[in-house]
Design an enzyme around this catalytic site. Sequence first.
Site, PDB file in Angstrom:
ATOM      1  N   LYS A 245       9.650   2.433  -8.922  1.00  0.00           N
ATOM      2  CA  LYS A 245      10.569   2.254  -7.804  1.00  0.00           C
ATOM      3  C   LYS A 245       9.717   2.019  -6.580  1.00  0.00           C
ATOM      4  O   LYS A 245       8.648   2.619  -6.448  1.00  0.00           O
ATOM      5  CB  LYS A 245      11.378   3.555  -7.669  1.00  0.00           C
ATOM      6  CG  LYS A 245      12.376   3.600  -6.566  1.00  0.00           C
ATOM      7  CD  LYS A 245      13.148   4.898  -6.706  1.00  0.00           C
ATOM      8  CE  LYS A 245      14.069   5.273  -5.602  1.00  0.00           C
ATOM      9  NZ  LYS A 245      14.057   4.731  -4.348  1.00  0.00           N
TER      10      LYS A 245
ATOM     11  N   ASN B 237       4.082   0.373  -2.068  1.00  0.00           N
ATOM     12  CA  ASN B 237       2.747   0.292  -2.676  1.00  0.00           C
ATOM     13  C   ASN B 237       2.070   1.657  -2.845  1.00  0.00           C
ATOM     14  O   ASN B 237       0.857   1.762  -2.811  1.00  0.00           O
ATOM     15  CB  ASN B 237       1.822  -0.622  -1.853  1.00  0.00           C
ATOM     16  CG  ASN B 237       2.413  -2.009  -1.713  1.00  0.00           C
ATOM     17  OD1 ASN B 237       2.940  -2.544  -2.700  1.00  0.00           O
ATOM     18  ND2 ASN B 237       2.377  -2.566  -0.528  1.00  0.00           N
ATOM     19  N   ARG B 238       2.886   2.664  -3.004  1.00  0.00           N
ATOM     20  CA  ARG B 238       2.356   4.028  -3.241  1.00  0.00           C
ATOM     21  C   ARG B 238       1.536   4.585  -2.067  1.00  0.00           C
ATOM     22  O   ARG B 238       0.851   5.578  -2.203  1.00  0.00           O
ATOM     23  CB  ARG B 238       1.506   4.093  -4.524  1.00  0.00           C
ATOM     24  CG  ARG B 238       2.285   3.744  -5.786  1.00  0.00           C
ATOM     25  CD  ARG B 238       3.336   4.817  -6.065  1.00  0.00           C
ATOM     26  NE  ARG B 238       4.148   4.542  -7.241  1.00  0.00           N
ATOM     27  CZ  ARG B 238       5.364   3.995  -7.228  1.00  0.00           C
ATOM     28  NH1 ARG B 238       5.927   3.639  -6.084  1.00  0.00           N
ATOM     29  NH2 ARG B 238       6.043   3.823  -8.340  1.00  0.00           N
ATOM     30  N   LEU B 239       1.607   3.911  -0.904  1.00  0.00           N
ATOM     31  CA  LEU B 239       0.893   4.442   0.271  1.00  0.00           C
ATOM     32  C   LEU B 239       1.837   5.356   1.054  1.00  0.00           C
ATOM     33  O   LEU B 239       2.191   5.092   2.204  1.00  0.00           O
ATOM     34  CB  LEU B 239       0.370   3.295   1.147  1.00  0.00           C
ATOM     35  CG  LEU B 239      -0.756   2.489   0.509  1.00  0.00           C
ATOM     36  CD1 LEU B 239      -1.301   1.457   1.485  1.00  0.00           C
ATOM     37  CD2 LEU B 239      -1.892   3.414   0.066  1.00  0.00           C
ATOM     38  N   HIS B 240       2.262   6.410   0.385  1.00  0.00           N
ATOM     39  CA  HIS B 240       3.261   7.313   0.965  1.00  0.00           C
ATOM     40  C   HIS B 240       2.690   8.059   2.163  1.00  0.00           C
ATOM     41  O   HIS B 240       1.485   8.260   2.268  1.00  0.00           O
ATOM     42  CB  HIS B 240       3.717   8.317  -0.090  1.00  0.00           C
ATOM     43  CG  HIS B 240       4.050   7.676  -1.394  1.00  0.00           C
ATOM     44  ND1 HIS B 240       4.991   6.687  -1.501  1.00  0.00           N
ATOM     45  CD2 HIS B 240       3.534   7.848  -2.632  1.00  0.00           C
ATOM     46  CE1 HIS B 240       5.058   6.295  -2.760  1.00  0.00           C
ATOM     47  NE2 HIS B 240       4.169   6.971  -3.465  1.00  0.00           N
TER      48      HIS B 240
END
Length: 215
Positions: free
Chosen positions: A10, A192-195
């Site tokens: 997601k 892009n998973r750069l939370h």
Amino acid sequence: MDADLGDYRKSYEKGALLLDNVPENPIELFRNWFIEVDRHFNIEETNAMTISTIGLDGYPKSRVVLLKKYTHEGFIFYTNYESEKGKAILENPNVCLSFFWHSAERQIIIKGKAEKIPENLSDGYFESRPRGSQLGALVSNQSEVVTNREVLETKLKALELKFEGQPIERPEYWGGFMVRPVELEFWQGRPNRLHDRIRYQLQEDYNWKIDRLAP
Ligand SMILES: Cc1cc2nc3c(=O)[nH]c(=O)nc-3n(C[C@H](O)[C@H](O)[C@H](O)COP(=O)(O)O)c2cc1C
């Protein structure tokens, strides 16, 4: 039977959390997030949180409870003091609370120390509960083994008769715990998973140290 869930993916795109605009006090940020999520993200029980305790058997255990109040001092929930979690907390007050608000792509993790709240506050809350919930607290020796469901239903009927027309007093084994936070982490999902992860840690001078953590 194997189940490969590797394709569950997601992209998180609903918000951002930047150091520039977070408040100095994490309870303010908790409040802002809670209110926003409650109003705009269609979550049924915004106040449902997971509490993890270190058990008497040495294992951590997590389960959901309902947050009933929060203040600048801490987070309050109610339970049976003689339940597995109750006994665990009385032995080791270090606990972790966590909220996952799926549709807002937000998580909050809170480490803290739990303590019983004053009895008069538990009395006040117990009094405000619906009668069915009050009787439920009397019926259930929470976390004990029961032979079958009928045992509980029979006990409930007996108590309904016993207390008919009378107020029900809070049993002394049931009440609130307040978790006084020492660390809070706010997580906002990003693409892009750069939370975004912002952590607050309580310092000896009672100020909060704020850091950004790598996702
Ligand atoms: C949505 C939800 C809300 C719950 N709220 C509470 C609560 O406020 N207090 C409580 O003692 N248990 C609550 N429970 C039940 C706990 O998850 C747990 O089963 C129970 O407290 C016994 O836990 P223990 O044996 O680890 O002590 C709730 C469960 C769910 C799924």
